[in-house]
Design a protein around this motif. Structure first.
Motif, mmCIF file in Angstrom:
data_model
loop_
_atom_site.group_PDB
_atom_site.id
_atom_site.type_symbol
_atom_site.label_atom_id
_atom_site.label_comp_id
_atom_site.label_asym_id
_atom_site.label_seq_id
_atom_site.Cartn_x
_atom_site.Cartn_y
_atom_site.Cartn_z
ATOM 1 N N ARG A 219 85.144 23.709 -61.211
ATOM 2 C CA ARG A 219 85.197 23.822 -62.672
ATOM 3 C C ARG A 219 84.088 23.017 -63.323
ATOM 4 N NH1 ARG A 219 87.243 21.599 -67.346
ATOM 5 N NH2 ARG A 219 87.663 19.622 -66.289
ATOM 6 N N ARG A 220 83.874 21.782 -62.845
ATOM 7 C CA ARG A 220 82.820 20.932 -63.412
ATOM 8 C C ARG A 220 81.435 21.557 -63.203
ATOM 9 N NH1 ARG A 220 84.053 15.991 -65.172
ATOM 10 N NH2 ARG A 220 86.143 15.152 -64.745
ATOM 11 N N LYS A 221 81.236 22.125 -62.026
ATOM 12 C CA LYS A 221 79.954 22.766 -61.738
ATOM 13 C C LYS A 221 79.701 23.926 -62.700
ATOM 14 C CE LYS A 221 77.521 25.358 -58.114
ATOM 15 N NZ LYS A 221 77.616 25.910 -56.733
ATOM 16 N N ILE A 222 80.725 24.743 -62.919
ATOM 17 C CA ILE A 222 80.601 25.903 -63.810
ATOM 18 C C ILE A 222 80.346 25.451 -65.245
ATOM 19 C CG2 ILE A 222 81.905 27.811 -64.852
ATOM 20 C CD1 ILE A 222 83.255 28.142 -62.072
ATOM 21 N N LEU A 223 81.064 24.406 -65.692
ATOM 22 C CA LEU A 223 80.868 23.913 -67.051
ATOM 23 C C LEU A 223 79.468 23.345 -67.237
ATOM 24 C CD1 LEU A 223 84.322 22.185 -67.802
ATOM 25 C CD2 LEU A 223 83.507 24.412 -68.591
ATOM 26 N N ASP A 224 78.953 22.668 -66.234
ATOM 27 C CA ASP A 224 77.590 22.124 -66.303
ATOM 28 C C ASP A 224 76.565 23.243 -66.415
ATOM 29 O OD1 ASP A 224 78.516 19.543 -66.176
ATOM 30 O OD2 ASP A 224 78.147 19.306 -64.007
#
Length: 330
Positions: free
Chosen positions: A34-39
């Motif tokens: 999720r963090r990767k996608i948001l970044d």
């Protein structure tokens, strides 16, 4: 160029559905993913298509506020507090000061989830609305056809008269708009009359119709109010009371030594008047919060029966009231 979910999925090396779940905070997506996608979404300048989300959810998270005017200080203050109260919720607010039907048409175009209606008129046609709504106004029945937030003007007037009575005043005049089509103003008048009768002051009852609720209306009403030689006056609104103070001071009256004043409307501006004003009413921030919570409840629990919520007014004592200059008879 518009960035899409598919663009993010390609760059992040995940599926389209995974991106969609991550952007909607789904627990099915691992936190690292999720963090990767948001970044990636942030780097690409992605902005969600709110219209598409609203179409899927069949909800806009927008509430319409139908208001008569923002020219009067108290109504502008209440609107501001309602807007602040919405900031604590997932909902946003749009304001219309247009005529009733025009405002409703506008809200329909924006597909609002609900409406807040200022119910000053007894002749508003509210029953056939398909949009959930709450009325800020006067309750005339224990089984209303729609939800009502009632600021309890009658109780406010009773507390105002009672406070002055306790200070020894017996000649208490009310200055306010006496428009029989305006339910809010009529309830103030009725509350004053009932209080005077209950406190055995019926022989003095003196109502001065200000023919409006603005500063100059209060200023112009003082000559008529002084005809009955009052020791105390109650103003029907913040703006009226401001004009009343000025007129009395120009005539050489000292407040509260010669005449005491109480005003309806419990807003912070009362403390900054020419004479800090004793006031009565539901504090404006509490009133705003009650209105906002009522419309959210109506939207999220539409099957419940409509109710009336009568609020409790607060007396805030400041420098404009004091003992009667004349000895009381009791």
């Amino acid at each position: 160029m518009t960035v899409t979910i598919k663009d993010i999925a390609k760059l992040a090396g995940v599926s389209y559905s995974t991106v969609s779940k991550a952007l909607n905070n789904s627990p099915l997506v691992k936190e690292e993913t999720r963090r990767k996608i948001l970044d990636v979404a942030c780097e690409m300048g992605y902005e969600p298509n709110l219209a598409a989300k609203q179409l899927v959810r069949k909800k806009t998270d927008v509430i319409g506020l139908m208001w008569p005017t923002i020219e009067r200080i108290v109504l502008a203050t209440l609107v501001t507090n309602i807007s602040k109260a919405f900031e604590k919720t997932p909902y946003s607010m749009i304001l219309s000061v247009d005529a009733q039907e025009t405002a409703v048409d506008t809200f329909r175009k924006f597909q609002v989830d609900g409406m807040i209606v200022f119910g000053e008129s007894k002749h508003m046609h509210l029953y056939d609305y398909t949009i959930p709504f709450v009325v800020y106004g006067v309750s005339e029945s224990t089984q209303p056809l729609y939800p009502i937030i009632d600021a309890n003007h009658e109780a406010s007037m009773y507390k105002a008269v009672e406070h002055l009575h306790q200070l020894g005043h017996r000649q208490i005049t009310y200055i306010g708009q006496y428009d029989k089509s305006d339910a809010l103003q009529i309830e103030k008048v009725d509350g004053y009359v009932k209080a005077m009768k209950k406190l055995h002051l019926a022989d003095y009852i003196h109502i001065v119709d200000s023919n409006g609720l603005n500063w100059f209306d209060g200023y112009s009403a003082i000559d008529r109010a002084l005809e009955s030689k009052p020791t105390a006056m109650i103003g029907g609104s913040y703006d009226l009371s401001g004009g009343m103070i000025r007129a009395l001071q120009e005539k050489g009256f000292s407040i509260p030594h010669d005449i005491s004043l109480i005003s309806y409307d419990n807003i912070p501006q009362m403390a900054n008047m020419e004479v800090p004003m004793t006031c009565i009413g539901v504090p404006v921030h509490l009133l705003a919060e009650e209105i906002v919570q009522a419309i959210i409840h109506q939207i999220e629990s539409p099957t419940e029966e409509p109710t009336v919520k009568k609020l409790t007014p607060t007396l805030t004592i400041r420098e404009s009231t004091g003992p009667s200059p004349e000895p009381s008879d009791s």
